[in-house]
Design an enzyme around this catalytic site. Structure first.
Site, mmCIF file in Angstrom:
data_model
loop_
_atom_site.group_PDB
_atom_site.id
_atom_site.type_symbol
_atom_site.label_atom_id
_atom_site.label_comp_id
_atom_site.label_asym_id
_atom_site.label_seq_id
_atom_site.Cartn_x
_atom_site.Cartn_y
_atom_site.Cartn_z
ATOM 1 N N ASP A 1 69.243 72.015 -0.418
ATOM 2 C CA ASP A 1 69.358 73.303 -1.100
ATOM 3 C C ASP A 1 69.492 74.358 0.064
ATOM 4 O O ASP A 1 68.587 74.991 0.566
ATOM 5 C CB ASP A 1 68.243 73.569 -2.054
ATOM 6 C CG ASP A 1 68.440 74.637 -3.201
ATOM 7 O OD1 ASP A 1 69.474 75.340 -3.025
ATOM 8 O OD2 ASP A 1 67.734 74.634 -3.898
ATOM 9 N N ASP A 2 70.611 74.756 0.111
ATOM 10 C CA ASP A 2 70.754 76.111 0.965
ATOM 11 C C ASP A 2 70.791 75.856 2.345
ATOM 12 O O ASP A 2 70.559 76.534 3.265
ATOM 13 C CB ASP A 2 69.713 77.234 0.799
ATOM 14 C CG ASP A 2 70.212 77.926 -0.633
ATOM 15 O OD1 ASP A 2 71.080 77.727 -1.333
ATOM 16 O OD2 ASP A 2 69.282 78.826 -0.853
ATOM 17 N N CYS B 1 74.465 77.511 -6.110
ATOM 18 C CA CYS B 1 73.682 76.026 -6.242
ATOM 19 C C CYS B 1 74.127 75.698 -7.656
ATOM 20 O O CYS B 1 74.788 74.576 -7.784
ATOM 21 C CB CYS B 1 72.290 76.085 -5.963
ATOM 22 S SG CYS B 1 71.365 77.283 -6.687
ATOM 23 N N ARG C 1 76.545 72.254 -8.576
ATOM 24 C CA ARG C 1 75.975 71.325 -9.579
ATOM 25 C C ARG C 1 76.918 70.932 -10.980
ATOM 26 O O ARG C 1 76.784 69.836 -11.284
ATOM 27 C CB ARG C 1 74.702 71.713 -9.642
ATOM 28 C CG ARG C 1 73.639 71.472 -8.513
ATOM 29 C CD ARG C 1 72.339 72.264 -8.731
ATOM 30 N NE ARG C 1 71.920 72.602 -7.340
ATOM 31 C CZ ARG C 1 71.055 71.903 -6.485
ATOM 32 N NH1 ARG C 1 70.702 70.658 -6.964
ATOM 33 N NH2 ARG C 1 70.514 72.068 -5.430
ATOM 34 N N LYS D 1 65.774 69.446 -8.223
ATOM 35 C CA LYS D 1 66.339 70.698 -8.898
ATOM 36 C C LYS D 1 67.377 70.265 -9.842
ATOM 37 O O LYS D 1 68.432 69.358 -9.671
ATOM 38 C CB LYS D 1 66.866 71.501 -7.930
ATOM 39 C CG LYS D 1 67.283 72.884 -8.427
ATOM 40 C CD LYS D 1 67.732 73.778 -7.242
ATOM 41 C CE LYS D 1 68.552 74.969 -7.426
ATOM 42 N NZ LYS D 1 68.718 75.964 -6.389
ATOM 43 N N HIS E 1 68.735 73.160 -12.736
ATOM 44 C CA HIS E 1 69.386 74.358 -12.873
ATOM 45 C C HIS E 1 70.643 74.355 -13.834
ATOM 46 O O HIS E 1 71.385 75.223 -13.445
ATOM 47 C CB HIS E 1 69.734 74.931 -11.346
ATOM 48 C CG HIS E 1 70.036 76.152 -10.938
ATOM 49 N ND1 HIS E 1 70.433 76.757 -10.080
ATOM 50 C CD2 HIS E 1 69.585 77.282 -11.987
ATOM 51 C CE1 HIS E 1 70.377 78.386 -10.070
ATOM 52 N NE2 HIS E 1 69.808 78.450 -11.239
ATOM 53 N N HIS F 1 65.368 75.882 0.601
ATOM 54 C CA HIS F 1 65.447 77.171 -0.155
ATOM 55 C C HIS F 1 64.226 77.871 -0.170
ATOM 56 O O HIS F 1 63.168 77.391 -0.051
ATOM 57 C CB HIS F 1 65.975 76.761 -1.789
ATOM 58 C CG HIS F 1 66.276 77.669 -2.680
ATOM 59 N ND1 HIS F 1 65.255 78.758 -3.177
ATOM 60 C CD2 HIS F 1 67.407 77.908 -3.194
ATOM 61 C CE1 HIS F 1 66.138 79.825 -3.518
ATOM 62 N NE2 HIS F 1 67.340 79.246 -3.908
ATOM 63 N N ASP G 1 74.181 72.107 -0.913
ATOM 64 C CA ASP G 1 74.803 72.602 -2.331
ATOM 65 C C ASP G 1 75.669 73.643 -2.176
ATOM 66 O O ASP G 1 76.340 73.944 -2.987
ATOM 67 C CB ASP G 1 73.815 72.868 -3.571
ATOM 68 C CG ASP G 1 72.875 73.950 -3.003
ATOM 69 O OD1 ASP G 1 72.491 74.277 -1.778
ATOM 70 O OD2 ASP G 1 71.878 74.078 -3.813
ATOM 71 N N ASN G 2 75.456 74.545 -1.050
ATOM 72 C CA ASN G 2 76.247 75.585 -0.597
ATOM 73 C C ASN G 2 76.084 75.958 0.901
ATOM 74 O O ASN G 2 75.251 75.453 1.539
ATOM 75 C CB ASN G 2 76.025 76.784 -1.719
ATOM 76 C CG ASN G 2 74.857 77.220 -1.849
ATOM 77 O OD1 ASN G 2 74.283 76.993 -2.932
ATOM 78 N ND2 ASN G 2 73.793 77.454 -0.925
ATOM 79 N N LYS H 1 76.149 82.141 2.049
ATOM 80 C CA LYS H 1 76.186 81.748 0.529
ATOM 81 C C LYS H 1 76.261 82.965 -0.218
ATOM 82 O O LYS H 1 76.102 83.915 0.217
ATOM 83 C CB LYS H 1 74.539 81.317 0.260
ATOM 84 C CG LYS H 1 74.371 80.955 -1.293
ATOM 85 C CD LYS H 1 72.895 80.721 -1.476
ATOM 86 C CE LYS H 1 72.595 80.727 -2.876
ATOM 87 N NZ LYS H 1 71.223 80.335 -3.309
#
Length: 640
Positions: A58-59, A96, A100, A157, A159, A255, A401-402, A458
C-alpha cells in the site's frame, strides 16, 4: 509424516530467504515456525490447478525495494526476483481503491463504481459508476475462482464496500471470498489496532470484529503480522482437500500513519541523515546499473521546484465565478478557463534547519522499517508455501497499489512530532495521559525519493503516480527470467489469473447495455461489464511477440488524466504542477519514461490525435470530468 516442531524451528531459523532481516525475539520466531510447520506437506495432485498468492503493498514507491534500486533491506522480495521475473513497466491507477476495483473486475474503474475514490462531492454525485464502491455490474475475480473450485482468501485492506449482508456497498465475503479478514476503509488510524466491533472498521467472514490486544504469537497486535497469520491459517485449514487456493495478501503497509514495532523501528537509525537528494541519487545510480534508466539520465528538471512558500491561487479560485482549467482544453485552441489552486512548500535538504533534518530523517527511517517488516512477512508466507509443499505449484504476484504517497501532516502536527521525536512510529495509545500524539506522513520530498526515477507521486497520472514495482513467480520456476519491459496494466491481472487457472472469461451476451451503450455480459444472475484487460501470461512465458496493448490505454482520476498509444503518451495535470496554460503534455514514452522532455510544441498533430482517442476513452468508460480538477495542487490534508 508431519515434521517435528524442533525440526521445523531449526529449518525456519536457518532460512536466509526469511530471516535475512532484523532479529526478533526467540518466542516470536518459535511461534511463527510452529505455525508454518504444523501441517503435513501436501504434494500437488497430478494435473491440479496452480495456487495463487497475490500480494499487494500500500503506497510503496517504485524504487523502495532492493531489486528496483532501493537501499531498504528487502531480502525476500529480492530472492523472489532471483527465481522469478520483474515487470518494469507495470501500471496501476493513481490511488488505491480505484486500482483495487480494476484488479478484481478486470475492467475500467469508471464502469464498476470507483469513478472517484469514494463517492464524489461535486456535480458527478449520483452518476452511474460513481457510487464509491464496487457496484453490482462488476465481475469479481474471487467469485470466478471460487465458482471454478478454488478456495479464496483475503487478509488486509478492502476499500470497496462496507456493508454486511447488503445488496450494494458490500464486504468481501459477498464478492466470492471464502475467508476474509479485512480493514474496510482506505486507511487505519493505528496499525497497532484497538478497534472495536462497534467501530465497524474490520470484518471477519461477514461480521464486524473487535481487535485483540495481541496477535497469535503473543506480540502486541500489528496489522501486517496479523494479516500474514490469518492467511497462513486459512491455507492450512483446507490444504488437505487437494483443492487449489487463491490467497490475496492486501497489506496496509507502508501506508500512513508510519508505524512499525521493534526491531524494525530502529533498524535504519542514521541511514537517511544525508537527505533527500543524496538518497535519490544513490537509487538512481543503482537503477542505471540495473538497466532501469539510461546511463546518461540526470535528475535536474525532474524534481518539484524548490519553494519556501506556496505559490498563490488565481484570484477567482474557489469562488462561484471561477473558470477552472481542465482536461477539456482542446489542444491548439484558446480557452477562457484560467483558474487553479495554490502550490506547495517544497524545501530542499540544504534549506531545512538542523532540527527539521533530524525529524525528516526519522520519518524515512520508520518508513523504511515498515517496508522491511512487510518484506519479512512476505518471506513468512513464501516459506510456509515451501514448508507445506505448495511453493512449486503456486503463482506468486507482488506489486504496489499506486505510486508513493506524498501527503504530509499539518504544521501543528509537525511541531508536535518534533517535540516528541522519541515516540514517533509507536502505538500512541500507550502514551501517558496528556502526552501529545505523534502522527507521521513523510511528505513530498521523500515520496519523490520513493518514486525514483519518475515524476510526481500518488494521485497523479504521471509515471511516478502509476508505475509500481511488480514481481511474479511462475509455478515451478527456479531461475530469474529477463525483465518484461512491455507496458502492462492492473486491468490485466484478472485475465492473467483466469488463464493461469484455466478458467474461461464470462462472454455470453446479456442482451442489454450499460453506460453509453457498452454491451454487458451475463454471469450467473447478473449483467456485468466484461473484462477488458489482456492476460500477460504469454509475456511471462516468453510467447508473445506483439504488444500486449496495441490499443490506446487511458486513465483519469481527480481530473488528472493520460492516454498512451504506441510510443506516445499525453498527460494532463492541473497547474501549478502542470503547465500554467493548461496544455496537454506529450512524451515519447518509449524513449522518455521519466517524462522529462515535453514534445507537445514539436508534434501538435500527435497531441490532437491522442486527444481524440482520449475523448473516446472517456466516452467508452463512462468517465465524467469534474469542473474543478484535482486537489488544487495539493494532496489531501491529514485528519485532525
Amino acid at each position: 509424516m508431519t515434521a517435528s516442531p524442533s525440526h521445523c524451528l531449526s529449518k525456519t531459523l536457518s532460512s536466509p530467504s526469511v530471516f535475512n532481516a532484523p532479529k526478533i525475539g526467540l518466542a516470536g520466531i518459535a511461534v511463527a515456525a510452529l505455525s508454518a510447520c504444523a501441517v503435513t506437506p501436501q504434494p500437488p495432485l497430478a494435473g491440479s490447478k496452480p495456487n495463487i498468492l497475490y500480494i499487494i503493498a500500500d503506497d510503496l514507491g517504485y524504487s523502495d525495494i532492493g531489486a528496483f534500486g532501493g537501499e531498504i533491506s528487502t531480502p525476500n522480495l529480492d530472492a523472489l526476483v532471483r527465481s522469478g521475473r520483474i515487470l518494469t513497466n507495470y501500471h496501476t491507477s493513481t490511488v488505491c481503491a480505484v486500482t483495487r476495483s480494476m484488479l478484481y473486475s478486470g475492467t475500467d474503474h469508471h464502469l464498476v463504481g470507483e469513478g472517484t475514490m469514494g463517492p464524489p462531492n461535486d456535480e458527478r454525485k449520483g452518476l452511474p459508476g460513481y457510487e464509491g464502491y464496487l457496484n453490482n455490474q462488476a465481475l469479481s475475480i474471487a467469485e470466478l475462482l471460487r465458482d471454478a473450485g478454488y478456495h479464496t482468501y483475503i487478509a488486509g485492506k478492502w476499500h470497496l464496500g462496507s456493508k454486511i449482508n447488503a445488496k450494494e456497498d458490500k464486504t468481501p465475503d459477498q464478492w466470492g471470498f471464502e475467508h476474509s479478514f479485512t480493514l474496510l476503509g482506505g486507511a487505519t488510524g493505528n496499525h497497532f489496532g484497538h478497534d472495536r466491533a462497534s467501530d465497524k472498521t474490520y470484518t471477519e467472514n461477514g461480521r464486524f470484529v473487535s481487535l485483540p490486544a495481541t496477535d497469535n504469537a503473543g506480540r502486541p497486535w500489528y496489522d501486517t503480522h496479523v494479516y500474514t497469520q490469518k492467511l497462513i491459517a486459512n491455507i492450512d485449514e483446507h490444504i488437505k482437500d487437494g483443492k487449489p487456493f487463491a490467497a490475496f495478501a492486501t497489506y496496509t503497509s507502508p501506508h500512513w500513519p508510519l508505524q512499525v514495532p521493534e526491531p524494525w523501528a530502529s533498524q535504519y537509525k542514521g541511514a537517511y541523515d544525508a537527505g533527500y537528494e543524496v538518497i535519490r541519487q544513490r537509487r538512481l545510480d543503482k537503477q542505471k546499473q540495473l538497466g532501469f534508466v539510461p546511463a546518461d539520465y540526470t535528475l535536474p528538471g525532474q524534481l518539484l521546484p524548490n519553494a519556501a512558500s506556496a505559490s498563490p491561487a488565481t484570484a477567482n479560485f474557489g469562488r462561484p465565478n471561477a473558470r477552472y482549467i481542465n482536461a477539456d482544453t482542446v489542444p491548439g485552441q484558446h480557452t477562457d478557463n484560467v483558474d487553479y489552486g495554490p502550490g506547495n512548500i517544497n524545501l530542499t535538504w540544504a534549506q531545512l534547519p538542523p532540527a527539521q533534518k533530524k525529524l525528516q530523517a526519522r520519518y524515512m527511517e520508520i518508513y523504511a522499517g515498515m517496508v522491511s517488516n512487510l518484506d519479512y512477512n512476505i518471506g513468512l508466507l513464501i516459506q510456509h508455501l515451501k514448508d507445506i509443499g505448495q511453493y512449486d505449484n503456486t503463482f506468486i504476484v507482488f506489486h504496489s497499489d499506486n505510486g508513493a504517497e506524498g501527503s504530509r501532516v499539518s504544521a501543528e502536527q509537525e511541531a508536535a512530532n518534533a517535540r516528541n521525536i522519541a515516540s514517533l512510529g509507536r502505538d500512541q495509545t500507550l502514551n501517558p495521559p496528556g502526552t501529545e500524539k505523534t502522527y507521521i506522513r513523510y511528505g513530498w520530498r521523500w515520496a519523490e525519493v520513493s518514486a525514483t526515477p519518475f515524476r510526481l507521486v500518488k494521485g497523479f497520472t504521471t509515471e511516478g503516480g502509476t508505475s509500481v514495482p511488480m514481481v511474479v513467480h511462475l509455478p515451478g520456476q527456479s531461475a530469474a527470467q529477463t525483465p518484461v519491459r512491455e507496458f502492462a496494466h492492473v486491468r490485466d491481472a484478472a485475465p492473467t489469473l483466469l488463464e493461469m487457472a484455466g478458467i474461461a472469461q464470462p462472454l455470453a451476451p446479456a442482451g442489454v447495455s450499460g453506460v453509453n451503450g457498452i454491451p454487458l455480459v451475463k454471469y450467473k444472475d447478473r449483467n456485468v461489464y466484461p473484462i477488458t484487460g489482456h492476460s500477460f501470461l504469454g509475456e511471462l512465458r516468453g510467447r508473445h511477440a506483439a504488444p500486449l496493448h496495441p490499443e490506446p490505454v487511458g486513465e483519469e482520476q481527480y481530473g488528472r488524466t493520460y492516454l498512451r498509444s504506441g510510443p506516445w503518451k499525453i498527460v494532463w495535470t492541473e497547474p501549478p504542477l502542470g503547465p500554467s496554460d493548461g496544455h496537454w503534455q506529450l512524451y515519447n514514452i518509449e524513449q522518455d519514461r521519466t517524462e522529462t522532455r515535453d514534445l507537445a510544441a514539436q508534434h501538435p498533430e500527435v497531441v490532437a490525435t491522442l486527444y481524440r482517442q482520449w475523448q473516446s476513452y472517456m466516452h467508452d468508460s463512462g468517465a465524467v470530468l469534474a469542473k474543478k480538477p484535482g486537489n488544487t495542487g495539493r494532496l489531501p490534508a491529514p485528519p485532525r
